[in-house]
Design a protein around this motif. Structure first.
Motif: not given
Length: 226
Positions: A142-147
């Motif tokens: 995702d572009d906001r969450r690094r998972e």
């Protein structure tokens, strides 16, 4: 909130086969041309003599990347299309794939078939082949969450035969298909968005060390968004 609503609407509409956003068949006098007609032509970036070769496959051509190298400096090459928002799927349904041929002695820790973006920053979608068993996987970040969300195939493809690989993202599901058969799945947030300003790359992340160099044959690379 708006991103989640858009994702839900797309999921409710159902998945349909997307029109090619980009496709490379490596045939003809200009083998790195985007044959989808959208103009995302490739250019090589290389180091230490890294180069691709063309070989005959069926009635067309396929690419051959440098063989495994155990001692630096190693030849490295990636093929890149210029940065464009056309290849950012956002939250929309996404399919991408390629035909690959990889021998058992051409496997490494990780080989990139294609990718846009990086997992450490800016979001990503990627198709790769991992480990000595040569198991392909699809990755979304995702572009906001690094998972990192990875659908890993239960079967390997490092048998020196041609295989078709496909990644399908539909809402909260990511599936990898090998020769048309689902071989692995992962769940992900329905509002996961891939949007970045990085180039689309084939065969590696770049020409620098640790570029996850692909080392086999490659043909029919494509991405479909929407």
């Amino acid at each position: 909130m708006m991103r989640a609503l858009l994702a839900a609407a797309l999921l409710a509409a159902g998945a349909t086969a997307p029109v090619d956003t980009v496709r490379y068949n490596f045939d003809g006098p200009a083998p790195l041309t985007d044959v989808s007609g959208h103009g995302h032509d490739l250019s090589p970036v290389s180091r230490h003599g890294g180069a691709f070769k063309l070989v005959t496959r069926d009635k067309g051509k396929a690419l051959v990347f440098p063989p495994p190298c155990r001692a630096e400096p190693c030849p490295r090459i990636a093929l890149r299309a210029p940065t464009t928002t056309d290849l950012n799927p956002g939250v929309r349904p996404l399919r991408y794939g390629a035909s690959v041929r990889l021998a058992a002695d051409q496997t490494t820790k990780g080989e990139n078939i294609m990718q846009k973006g990086y997992s450490a920053s800016g979001s990503q979608y990627k198709l790769q082949i991992d480990g000595l068993a040569g198991r392909p996987s699809c990755v979304l970040v995702d572009d906001r969450r690094r998972e990192i969300h990875a659908a890993i195939s239960s079967v390997g493809v490092a048998d020196d035969r041609w295989h078709t690989l496909e990644c399908r993202r539909d809402g909260g599901r990511l599936t990898i298909l090998v020769d048309g058969v689902p071989r692995g799945r992962a769940t992900l947030p329905a509002d996961l968005s891939v949007s970045n300003r990085l180039p689309f790359s084939i065969g590696g992340k770049g020409s620098y060390p640790d570029n996850d160099q692909f080392q086999g044959m490659l043909d029919e690379v494509w991405v479909g968004i929407g």
